[in-house]
Design an enzyme around this catalytic site. Structure first.
Site, PDB file in Angstrom:
ATOM      1  N   PRO A  83       0.811  -1.218   0.000  1.00  0.00           N
ATOM      2  CA  PRO A  83       0.000   0.000   0.000  1.00  0.00           C
ATOM      3  C   PRO A  83       0.848   1.273   0.000  1.00  0.00           C
ATOM      4  O   PRO A  83       0.385   2.342  -0.334  1.00  0.00           O
ATOM      5  CB  PRO A  83      -0.801  -0.100   1.312  1.00  0.00           C
ATOM      6  CG  PRO A  83      -0.718  -1.514   1.729  1.00  0.00           C
ATOM      7  CD  PRO A  83       0.591  -2.032   1.220  1.00  0.00           C
TER       8      PRO A  83
ATOM      9  N   GLU B 117       1.970  -7.877   8.858  1.00  0.00           N
ATOM     10  CA  GLU B 117       1.875  -6.408   8.775  1.00  0.00           C
ATOM     11  C   GLU B 117       2.863  -5.859   7.758  1.00  0.00           C
ATOM     12  O   GLU B 117       3.007  -4.655   7.603  1.00  0.00           O
ATOM     13  CB  GLU B 117       2.149  -5.790  10.153  1.00  0.00           C
ATOM     14  CG  GLU B 117       1.052  -6.069  11.161  1.00  0.00           C
ATOM     15  CD  GLU B 117      -0.318  -5.793  10.572  1.00  0.00           C
ATOM     16  OE1 GLU B 117      -1.122  -6.739  10.482  1.00  0.00           O
ATOM     17  OE2 GLU B 117      -0.584  -4.646  10.167  1.00  0.00           O
TER      18      GLU B 117
ATOM     19  N   ARG C 194      -0.644  -9.387 -20.860  1.00  0.00           N
ATOM     20  CA  ARG C 194      -1.404  -8.947 -22.027  1.00  0.00           C
ATOM     21  C   ARG C 194      -0.549  -8.127 -22.984  1.00  0.00           C
ATOM     22  O   ARG C 194      -0.835  -8.026 -24.164  1.00  0.00           O
ATOM     23  CB  ARG C 194      -2.599  -8.089 -21.595  1.00  0.00           C
ATOM     24  CG  ARG C 194      -3.608  -8.809 -20.730  1.00  0.00           C
ATOM     25  CD  ARG C 194      -4.643  -7.832 -20.199  1.00  0.00           C
ATOM     26  NE  ARG C 194      -5.357  -7.189 -21.292  1.00  0.00           N
ATOM     27  CZ  ARG C 194      -6.392  -7.736 -21.926  1.00  0.00           C
ATOM     28  NH1 ARG C 194      -6.804  -8.939 -21.601  1.00  0.00           N
ATOM     29  NH2 ARG C 194      -6.999  -7.102 -22.908  1.00  0.00           N
TER      30      ARG C 194
ATOM     31  N   ASP D 277      -6.195  -1.420 -26.907  1.00  0.00           N
ATOM     32  CA  ASP D 277      -5.831  -0.086 -27.424  1.00  0.00           C
ATOM     33  C   ASP D 277      -6.775   0.979 -26.894  1.00  0.00           C
ATOM     34  O   ASP D 277      -6.365   2.077 -26.564  1.00  0.00           O
ATOM     35  CB  ASP D 277      -5.864  -0.088 -28.959  1.00  0.00           C
ATOM     36  CG  ASP D 277      -4.741  -0.971 -29.499  1.00  0.00           C
ATOM     37  OD1 ASP D 277      -4.764  -1.324 -30.679  1.00  0.00           O
ATOM     38  OD2 ASP D 277      -3.850  -1.324 -28.679  1.00  0.00           O
TER      39      ASP D 277
HETATM   40  N1  LIG Z   1      -2.943  -1.655  -2.441  1.00  0.00           N
HETATM   41  C1  LIG Z   1      -2.050  -2.627  -2.626  1.00  0.00           C
HETATM   42  O1  LIG Z   1      -1.415  -2.779  -3.678  1.00  0.00           O
HETATM   43  C2  LIG Z   1      -1.829  -3.583  -1.493  1.00  0.00           C
HETATM   44  C3  LIG Z   1      -0.701  -4.386  -1.466  1.00  0.00           C
HETATM   45  C4  LIG Z   1      -0.507  -5.275  -0.393  1.00  0.00           C
HETATM   46  C5  LIG Z   1      -1.477  -5.313   0.601  1.00  0.00           C
HETATM   47  N2  LIG Z   1      -1.352  -6.128   1.691  1.00  0.00           N
HETATM   48  C6  LIG Z   1      -0.122  -6.844   2.003  1.00  0.00           C
HETATM   49  C7  LIG Z   1       0.897  -5.873   2.559  1.00  0.00           C
HETATM   50  C8  LIG Z   1       2.080  -5.660   1.835  1.00  0.00           C
HETATM   51  C9  LIG Z   1       3.032  -4.765   2.333  1.00  0.00           C
HETATM   52  C10 LIG Z   1       2.807  -4.082   3.520  1.00  0.00           C
HETATM   53  C11 LIG Z   1       1.637  -4.265   4.227  1.00  0.00           C
HETATM   54  C12 LIG Z   1       0.667  -5.176   3.770  1.00  0.00           C
HETATM   55  N3  LIG Z   1      -0.518  -5.409   4.502  1.00  0.00           N
HETATM   56  C13 LIG Z   1      -0.606  -6.702   5.132  1.00  0.00           C
HETATM   57  C14 LIG Z   1      -1.958  -6.919   5.756  1.00  0.00           C
HETATM   58  O2  LIG Z   1      -2.321  -5.835   6.562  1.00  0.00           O
HETATM   59  C15 LIG Z   1      -2.371  -4.600   5.853  1.00  0.00           C
HETATM   60  C16 LIG Z   1      -1.029  -4.267   5.260  1.00  0.00           C
HETATM   61  N4  LIG Z   1      -2.572  -4.533   0.549  1.00  0.00           N
HETATM   62  C17 LIG Z   1      -2.749  -3.658  -0.472  1.00  0.00           C
END
Ligand SMILES: NC(=O)c1ccc(NCc2ccccc2N2CCOCC2)nc1
Length: 246
Positions: A89, A116, A154, A169
Site C-alpha cells: 500500500p 503487517e 497482455r 488499445d
Molecule cells: N494496495 C495494494 O497494492 C496492497 C498491497 C498489499 C497489501 N497487503 C499486504 C501488505 C504488503 C506490504 C505491507 C503491508 C501489507 N498489509 C498486510 C496486511 O495488513 C495490511 C497491510 N494490501 C494492499
C-alpha cells in the site's frame, strides 16, 4: 519474459496465470511464472517466517533472512538481471504506463508481503520499487501480484489476438471504453443504437470515439487533465454533451 513470485502462497499467483489470455501466454512460452516460498528457507523446526514487531503494536513482521534467501533462490533460478517489485500500500500507484514499463523488463521478481509487512531493512536492501494497485488494504500482496502479472502478460508480443489488442488499445490511449452491444437488437432492456446497425464504419468509429470521450469526461475527468484534445475530439465531446443534455 520470466516472472518469479516470492510468496507464502506461491501456487495462488501461479493459478491466477493458468486461465484465459494469460494461461495461453504461459502455454505458448511467451511468459513463464515461477513461485518461491520463503518458508522453504526458514530455519528451526517451526520454520519461522515472521516475528513480533520491535516497538510493540499488533501483528507480526516478516523476517529478513527467509525472504532474502528466497529472493536469492529466485534470482539464481533464472538468467540475467531481474528487477524486484514489492506489492504494498506504500507503493507508487500502478497505471497502464507503469505496466508498460514493467512489461518491458526481461525479468521481474515480485515480492508479496503478508502479516503487517516486511522488515524495512530487507526492502531497502533488495527492493527496486514498491508498487500499489490502489488505495485499499488487502490481506496479502498475492492479489496485487496477480493483477500485475495479468496486466503485464497482455502486453507480451503475441499474447493478444487482433480483436483483443483492439480492446486493449481503447484503454491504452487513456480513454474509457465505449459501450458494447450484441444480439438481440430489440429487448425489453432497450434497443441497440441505430448507428451500430448502419454498416457505416466511419460513422460507427466516430460514434464510438464520441462515447469514449464523453464517458471519460463524465466519469473520469482526471484522465483528461493536461491532455490537449484535438479539434475533432473537442467537437465530438461537444456533440456528446449536447446529446446528453437533449
Ligand atoms: N494496495 C495494494 O497494492 C496492497 C498491497 C498489499 C497489501 N497487503 C499486504 C501488505 C504488503 C506490504 C505491507 C503491508 C501489507 N498489509 C498486510 C496486511 O495488513 C495490511 C497491510 N494490501 C494492499
Amino acid at each position: 519474459m520470466r516472472i518469479d513470485v516470492v510468496s507464502l502462497f506461491p501456487e495462488f499467483v501461479a493459478q491466477c496465470a493458468a486461465f484465459g489470455v494469460v494461461g495461453r501466454a504461459v502455454e505458448r512460452g511467451l511468459l513463464s511464472i515461477h513461485g518461491t516460498n520463503p518458508r522453504d528457507f526458514a530455519e528451526g523446526n517451526y520454520r519461522r517466517v515472521d516475528d513480533r514487531p520491535f516497538g510493540g503494536g499488533p501483528g507480526m513482521v516478516m523476517l529478513i533472512e527467509p525472504l532474502r534467501r528466497a529472493l536469492d533462490a529466485a534470482r539464481r533460478a533464472g538468467e540475467g538481471p531481474s528487477r524486484v517489485v514489492y506489492m504494498s500500500p506504500q507503493g507508487r500507484r500502478l497505471d497502464q504506463a507503469g505496466v508498460r514499463r514493467l512489461a518491458a523488463e526481461p525479468r521481474l521478481i515480485v515480492l508479496c508481503g503478508r502479516y503487517e509487512g516486511v522488515d524495512e531493512r530487507l526492502i531497502r536492501a533488495e527492493v527496486d520499487e514498491e508498487v500499489s494497485i490502489g488505495d485499499y488494504v488487502l490481506s496479502g500482496g498475492e492479489l496485487p501480484a496477480a493483477v500485475l502479472v495479468d496486466a503485464i502478460a497482455r502486453l507480451q508480443d503475441g499474447v493478444l489476438n487482433d480483436t483483443e489488442s483492439a480492446q486493449q488499445d481503447s484503454f491504452e490511449d487513456g480513454l474509457l471504453d465505449c459501450p458494447h452491444y450484441t444480439r438481440p437488437v430489440e429487448h425489453d432492456l432497450g434497443r441497440v443504437p441505430d448507428v451500430l446497425l448502419s454498416g457505416d464504419h466511419a460513422r460507427i468509429a466516430r460514434w464510438r470515439r464520441m462515447q469514449s470521450l464523453g464517458r471519460t469526461a463524465a466519469r473520469r475527468p482526471d484522465l483528461l487533465d493536461g491532455r490537449e484534445l484535438s479539434k475533432a475530439d473537442r467537437e465530438l465531446l461537444q456533440a456528446y454533451r449536447e446529446e446528453a443534455a437533449a
